[in-house]
Design a protein around this motif. Structure first.
Motif, PDB file in Angstrom:
ATOM      1  N   ASP A  48       0.834  -1.206   0.000  1.00  0.00           N
ATOM      2  CA  ASP A  48       0.000   0.000   0.000  1.00  0.00           C
ATOM      3  C   ASP A  48       0.868   1.255   0.000  1.00  0.00           C
ATOM      4  O   ASP A  48       0.549   2.243  -0.673  1.00  0.00           O
ATOM      5  CB  ASP A  48      -0.921  -0.010   1.221  1.00  0.00           C
ATOM      6  N   ASN A  49       1.959   1.221   0.723  1.00  0.00           N
ATOM      7  CA  ASN A  49       2.886   2.355   0.730  1.00  0.00           C
ATOM      8  C   ASN A  49       3.521   2.544  -0.645  1.00  0.00           C
ATOM      9  O   ASN A  49       3.658   3.671  -1.133  1.00  0.00           O
ATOM     10  CB  ASN A  49       3.977   2.133   1.775  1.00  0.00           C
ATOM     11  N   GLU A  50       3.865   1.429  -1.291  1.00  0.00           N
ATOM     12  CA  GLU A  50       4.439   1.500  -2.636  1.00  0.00           C
ATOM     13  C   GLU A  50       3.418   2.058  -3.623  1.00  0.00           C
ATOM     14  O   GLU A  50       3.762   2.846  -4.514  1.00  0.00           O
ATOM     15  CB  GLU A  50       4.891   0.106  -3.071  1.00  0.00           C
ATOM     16  N   LEU A  51       2.159   1.671  -3.437  1.00  0.00           N
ATOM     17  CA  LEU A  51       1.095   2.193  -4.291  1.00  0.00           C
ATOM     18  C   LEU A  51       0.937   3.697  -4.096  1.00  0.00           C
ATOM     19  O   LEU A  51       0.790   4.444  -5.070  1.00  0.00           O
ATOM     20  CB  LEU A  51      -0.225   1.476  -3.982  1.00  0.00           C
ATOM     21  N   SER A  52       0.995   4.140  -2.856  1.00  0.00           N
ATOM     22  CA  SER A  52       0.868   5.576  -2.576  1.00  0.00           C
ATOM     23  C   SER A  52       2.002   6.357  -3.229  1.00  0.00           C
ATOM     24  O   SER A  52       1.780   7.424  -3.811  1.00  0.00           O
ATOM     25  CB  SER A  52       0.884   5.818  -1.062  1.00  0.00           C
ATOM     26  N   GLN A  53       3.214   5.826  -3.159  1.00  0.00           N
ATOM     27  CA  GLN A  53       4.352   6.486  -3.784  1.00  0.00           C
ATOM     28  C   GLN A  53       4.217   6.500  -5.304  1.00  0.00           C
ATOM     29  O   GLN A  53       4.546   7.494  -5.956  1.00  0.00           O
ATOM     30  CB  GLN A  53       5.651   5.776  -3.386  1.00  0.00           C
ATOM     31  N   LEU A  54       3.698   5.390  -5.836  1.00  0.00           N
ATOM     32  CA  LEU A  54       3.514   5.304  -7.281  1.00  0.00           C
ATOM     33  C   LEU A  54       2.488   6.322  -7.756  1.00  0.00           C
ATOM     34  O   LEU A  54       2.675   6.977  -8.787  1.00  0.00           O
ATOM     35  CB  LEU A  54       3.063   3.890  -7.652  1.00  0.00           C
ATOM     36  N   ARG A  55       1.424   6.470  -6.991  1.00  0.00           N
ATOM     37  CA  ARG A  55       0.382   7.437  -7.361  1.00  0.00           C
ATOM     38  C   ARG A  55       0.929   8.857  -7.337  1.00  0.00           C
ATOM     39  O   ARG A  55       0.533   9.703  -8.141  1.00  0.00           O
ATOM     40  CB  ARG A  55      -0.806   7.306  -6.404  1.00  0.00           C
ATOM     41  N   GLU A  56       1.848   9.130  -6.423  1.00  0.00           N
ATOM     42  CA  GLU A  56       2.407  10.472  -6.310  1.00  0.00           C
ATOM     43  C   GLU A  56       3.418  10.761  -7.416  1.00  0.00           C
ATOM     44  O   GLU A  56       3.514  11.885  -7.911  1.00  0.00           O
ATOM     45  CB  GLU A  56       3.086  10.637  -4.944  1.00  0.00           C
ATOM     46  N   SER A  57       4.184   9.738  -7.778  1.00  0.00           N
ATOM     47  CA  SER A  57       5.302   9.975  -8.685  1.00  0.00           C
ATOM     48  C   SER A  57       5.023   9.603 -10.136  1.00  0.00           C
ATOM     49  O   SER A  57       5.849   9.893 -11.004  1.00  0.00           O
ATOM     50  CB  SER A  57       6.524   9.183  -8.211  1.00  0.00           C
TER      51      SER A  57
END
Length: 237
Positions: A48-57
């Protein structure tokens, strides 16, 4: 919490993450990310943290937005993006396999002999499936859509029933296609490339991996967007 299919539709960048962790958004898209991670033995918090970073970047620019397309345009997209080139793509990969089988320097004949027959089955099933969509499902959808727009309800129940039957049959074929694709991948050792493999074999494995990802997207569009829309169209009065 959003489901995998909702994330795939509304956050297209998430598809890269799902492919990375082999999370099934294209067939079992109704599961939550937490449930999908649990099924794979993955840390939900980490993914989920990786997904959040992916959505931001994410800097990918999509030339289309699937959820904003009309049903007719979505069908045109499926035809143009997938069906139109499918036979040439499949024929090309089969020719590459046959060329490698005939090449003594390939060094991977045992693997090839294990998955090539499965690929040939997959190819036949895919081409038949696409023909059924092009010749049965899509024309039914267009006729029913036209009737709905013109408020012509005569014979609509019959067309709706036929459309539902077609979707049910094609959904079952999707299962067959997924199972065959998974069988090809298993026989090909997850598309891995041994150190002693020829460059041609490595290129084939790369192309099969891209084909798998493309097929997942194709199935996602139909299972999670197109088919639900068509079933909703059947219920519209």
């Amino acid at each position: 919490m959003l489901t995998l299919k909702e994330l795939a539709i509304h956050v297209p960048a998430s598809i890269r993450l799902f492919e990375k962790y082999e999370l099934d958004y294209y067939r079992n898209g109704g599961q939550t990310l937490r449930a999908a991670c649990a099924g794979k033995g993955l840390s939900f918090e980490a993914v989920d943290n990786e997904l959040s970073q992916l959505r931001e970047s994410a800097k990918i620019v999509y030339s289309f937005t699937l959820e904003d397309m009309s049903t007719e345009r979505l069908v045109d997209f499926i035809n143009g993006r997938y069906h139109a080139n499918e036979q040439a793509l499949l024929n090309g990969m089969q020719e590459d396999m046959e060329r490698l089988l005939a090449d003594p320097a390939c060094g991977q004949h045992e693997r090839l002999e294990s998955f090539v027959p499965l690929f040939v089955q997959l190819k036949a099933q895919l081409l038949l499936h696409s023909d059924e969509e092009d010749e049965v499902l899509f024309p039914l959808m267009r006729r029913l859509s036209e009737q709905r727009r013109n408020r012509m309800l005569k014979d609509t129940p019959g067309k709706s029933a036929k459309l539902k039957q077609a979707i049910a049959a094609l959904s079952k074929e999707h299962e067959v296609i997924i199972n065959l694709l998974e069988a090809v991948k298993t026989a090909a050792r997850q598309f891995s490339v041994p150190a002693d493999a020829s460059p041609g074999y490595g290129a084939l494995m790369h192309n099969l991996l891209l084909f798998e990802q493309d097929m997942h997207m194709h199935l996602h569009i139909e299972n999670n967007i197109l088919f639900p829309r068509l079933l909703a169209l059947c219920e519209t009065h």
